[in-house]
Design a protein around this motif. Sequence first.
Motif, PDB file in Angstrom:
ATOM      1  N   PRO A  45       0.746  -1.213   0.081  1.00 49.85           N
ATOM      2  CA  PRO A  45      -0.039   0.160   0.151  1.00 49.85           C
ATOM      3  C   PRO A  45       0.870   1.163   0.018  1.00 49.85           C
ATOM      4  N   ALA A  46       2.049   1.342   0.596  1.00 51.04           N
ATOM      5  CA  ALA A  46       2.852   2.457   0.731  1.00 51.04           C
ATOM      6  C   ALA A  46       3.309   2.820  -0.879  1.00 51.04           C
ATOM      7  N   LEU A  47       3.583   1.684  -1.635  1.00 53.62           N
ATOM      8  CA  LEU A  47       3.916   2.128  -2.988  1.00 53.62           C
ATOM      9  C   LEU A  47       2.682   2.534  -3.686  1.00 53.62           C
ATOM     10  N   GLN A  48       1.722   1.898  -3.648  1.00 50.76           N
ATOM     11  CA  GLN A  48       0.315   2.069  -4.443  1.00 50.76           C
ATOM     12  C   GLN A  48      -0.068   3.740  -4.238  1.00 50.76           C
ATOM     13  N   GLN A  49       0.428   4.252  -2.800  1.00 47.16           N
ATOM     14  CA  GLN A  49      -0.363   5.616  -2.790  1.00 47.16           C
ATOM     15  C   GLN A  49       0.630   6.638  -3.098  1.00 47.16           C
ATOM     16  N   LEU A  50       1.823   6.241  -3.770  1.00 42.98           N
ATOM     17  CA  LEU A  50       2.758   7.175  -4.415  1.00 42.98           C
ATOM     18  C   LEU A  50       2.261   7.858  -5.575  1.00 42.98           C
ATOM     19  N   SER A  51       2.958   8.807  -5.987  1.00 44.56           N
ATOM     20  CA  SER A  51       2.401   9.745  -7.236  1.00 44.56           C
ATOM     21  C   SER A  51       2.476   8.863  -8.328  1.00 44.56           C
ATOM     22  N   ALA A  52       1.899   9.396  -9.451  1.00 43.04           N
ATOM     23  CA  ALA A  52       2.146   8.844 -10.708  1.00 43.04           C
ATOM     24  C   ALA A  52       3.607   8.660 -11.340  1.00 43.04           C
ATOM     25  N   GLY A  53       4.231   9.825 -11.142  1.00 46.60           N
ATOM     26  CA  GLY A  53       5.712   9.907 -11.661  1.00 46.60           C
ATOM     27  C   GLY A  53       6.537   8.871 -10.626  1.00 46.60           C
ATOM     28  N   GLN A  54       6.490   8.932  -9.414  1.00 41.70           N
ATOM     29  CA  GLN A  54       6.999   7.922  -8.512  1.00 41.70           C
ATOM     30  C   GLN A  54       6.705   6.459  -8.617  1.00 41.70           C
ATOM     31  N   ARG A  55       5.542   6.086  -8.736  1.00 39.74           N
ATOM     32  CA  ARG A  55       4.980   4.683  -9.339  1.00 39.74           C
ATOM     33  C   ARG A  55       5.831   4.152 -10.591  1.00 39.74           C
ATOM     34  N   LEU A  56       5.896   5.099 -11.594  1.00 39.66           N
ATOM     35  CA  LEU A  56       6.493   4.656 -12.754  1.00 39.66           C
ATOM     36  C   LEU A  56       7.979   4.589 -12.493  1.00 39.66           C
ATOM     37  N   LEU A  57       8.796   5.273 -11.870  1.00 44.40           N
ATOM     38  CA  LEU A  57      10.107   5.117 -11.673  1.00 44.40           C
ATOM     39  C   LEU A  57      10.439   3.816 -10.870  1.00 44.40           C
ATOM     40  N   LEU A  58       9.591   3.400 -10.022  1.00 47.16           N
ATOM     41  CA  LEU A  58       9.538   2.016  -9.537  1.00 47.16           C
ATOM     42  C   LEU A  58       9.524   0.959 -10.598  1.00 47.16           C
ATOM     43  N   ARG A  59       8.504   1.184 -11.487  1.00 46.00           N
ATOM     44  CA  ARG A  59       8.279   0.348 -12.408  1.00 46.00           C
ATOM     45  C   ARG A  59       9.462   0.192 -13.475  1.00 46.00           C
ATOM     46  N   LEU A  60      10.344   1.118 -13.668  1.00 47.97           N
ATOM     47  CA  LEU A  60      11.550   0.960 -14.740  1.00 47.97           C
ATOM     48  C   LEU A  60      12.206  -0.515 -14.187  1.00 47.97           C
ATOM     49  N   GLY A  61      12.173  -0.568 -12.648  1.00 48.30           N
ATOM     50  CA  GLY A  61      13.331  -1.462 -12.353  1.00 48.30           C
ATOM     51  C   GLY A  61      14.316  -0.722 -11.483  1.00 48.30           C
ATOM     52  N   PRO A  62      15.110  -1.269 -10.650  1.00 48.87           N
ATOM     53  CA  PRO A  62      15.985  -0.784  -9.713  1.00 48.87           C
ATOM     54  C   PRO A  62      17.169  -0.236 -10.584  1.00 48.87           C
ATOM     55  N   ALA A  63      17.823  -0.638 -11.639  1.00 50.31           N
ATOM     56  CA  ALA A  63      18.828  -0.120 -12.211  1.00 50.31           C
ATOM     57  C   ALA A  63      18.487   1.208 -13.143  1.00 50.31           C
ATOM     58  N   GLN A  64      17.440   1.174 -13.979  1.00 50.34           N
ATOM     59  CA  GLN A  64      16.897   2.110 -14.744  1.00 50.34           C
ATOM     60  C   GLN A  64      16.316   3.180 -14.010  1.00 50.34           C
ATOM     61  N   GLN A  65      15.722   2.952 -12.800  1.00 50.81           N
ATOM     62  CA  GLN A  65      15.349   3.907 -12.134  1.00 50.81           C
ATOM     63  C   GLN A  65      16.345   4.853 -11.521  1.00 50.81           C
ATOM     64  N   ALA A  66      17.629   4.089 -11.025  1.00 47.82           N
ATOM     65  CA  ALA A  66      18.830   4.779 -10.441  1.00 47.82           C
ATOM     66  C   ALA A  66      19.483   5.726 -11.645  1.00 47.82           C
ATOM     67  N   ARG A  67      19.410   5.243 -13.086  1.00 56.02           N
ATOM     68  CA  ARG A  67      19.957   5.975 -14.027  1.00 56.02           C
ATOM     69  C   ARG A  67      19.196   7.219 -14.259  1.00 56.02           C
ATOM     70  N   VAL A  68      17.780   7.183 -14.095  1.00 52.01           N
ATOM     71  CA  VAL A  68      16.867   8.350 -14.320  1.00 52.01           C
ATOM     72  C   VAL A  68      17.091   9.402 -13.057  1.00 52.01           C
ATOM     73  N   LEU A  69      17.244   8.745 -11.986  1.00 54.62           N
ATOM     74  CA  LEU A  69      17.154   9.566 -11.018  1.00 54.62           C
ATOM     75  C   LEU A  69      18.707  10.386 -10.695  1.00 54.62           C
ATOM     76  N   ASP A  70      19.693   9.666 -11.277  1.00 60.55           N
ATOM     77  CA  ASP A  70      21.084  10.207 -11.120  1.00 60.55           C
ATOM     78  C   ASP A  70      21.176  11.262 -12.265  1.00 60.55           C
ATOM     79  N   TRP A  71      20.347  11.423 -13.138  1.00 56.23           N
ATOM     80  CA  TRP A  71      20.429  12.315 -14.518  1.00 56.23           C
ATOM     81  C   TRP A  71      19.726  13.350 -13.712  1.00 56.23           C
ATOM     82  N   LEU A  72      18.552  13.370 -13.156  1.00 55.72           N
ATOM     83  CA  LEU A  72      17.759  14.399 -12.562  1.00 55.72           C
ATOM     84  C   LEU A  72      18.568  15.147 -11.489  1.00 55.72           C
ATOM     85  N   ARG A  73      19.081  14.241 -10.785  1.00 54.70           N
ATOM     86  CA  ARG A  73      19.932  14.881  -9.710  1.00 54.70           C
ATOM     87  C   ARG A  73      21.120  15.873 -10.120  1.00 54.70           C
TER      88      ARG A  73
END
Length: 265
Positions: free
Chosen positions: A231-259
């Motif tokens: 439930p804690a993941l399901q209540q996240l925003s649309a953008g955050q839920r999608l980042l989780l859906r990308l998978g750990p490695a690809q999520q990290a790539r996107v977040l590193d670029w945004l950072r």
Amino acid sequence: MSRRTLALWAAVAVLALLAAAVWWWSQPESPAPLPAIAPAPVPVAVPEPPASAPVADAAPSAPAADAAPIADGDEAVTAALIAQFGRAVVLQLMQTDGFAARVVATVDNLPRGHVAPRLWPINPTAGRFSVDDDGRIAAANGQRYAAALRLLDALPPAEAAAFYRRLYPQLQAAYGALGYPGQSFHDRLRAVIDHLLETPAVSRPPQVQLVEVKGDVPSQRPWVRYEYVDPALQQLSAGQRLLLRLGPAQQARVLDWLRALRPLL
């Protein structure tokens, strides 16, 4: 022009792949009419600077362009994209009508519960969402976004920020027309990036489950009715839920670029 055009494309591709995958995740069989966007932005937690911080360190509410701003209107942006990628690619991938408005609406909606597909700046990602036998998101899902992520890996955040500043007058005008007169899209973008950077990290793909739909007509597209088991993941925003859906490695790539992009805005 080519490197800056690539910067715009890659930045938009990140936002659009987020929006596209959210749609595959959440669209109902017969979509209900989309509600109007609320006139006030969704609050996003942004840490307050310490009281002793000098005022001069604060980011400007409107960025100054590094070069001549892109001419107002869709035609100038479309021409730049066609010059870099070719007419066939742009017509196949991009939603060029109201381009600045689409970018603004996608950014504004990422911290919300839903990103409306009719507002995307590019077309949806092809393919179906799939799940492993143990109910976890299949690793193969991330391959649907591999091309956009390769563009991201090749793009220096500094060039993305420079092109954003050139396009900013159009983006700010579109933000006011969206229902935020007198408010800064620059501030909203920075807050949305901060929100996405707060996405919780996971060590393995999360488990998901199909939402039960009662009725006499069987679902023809059941893969769009998954939700997170946690439930804690399901209540996240649309953008955050999608980042989780990308998978750990690809999520990290996107977040590193945004950072890396965030302090350059």
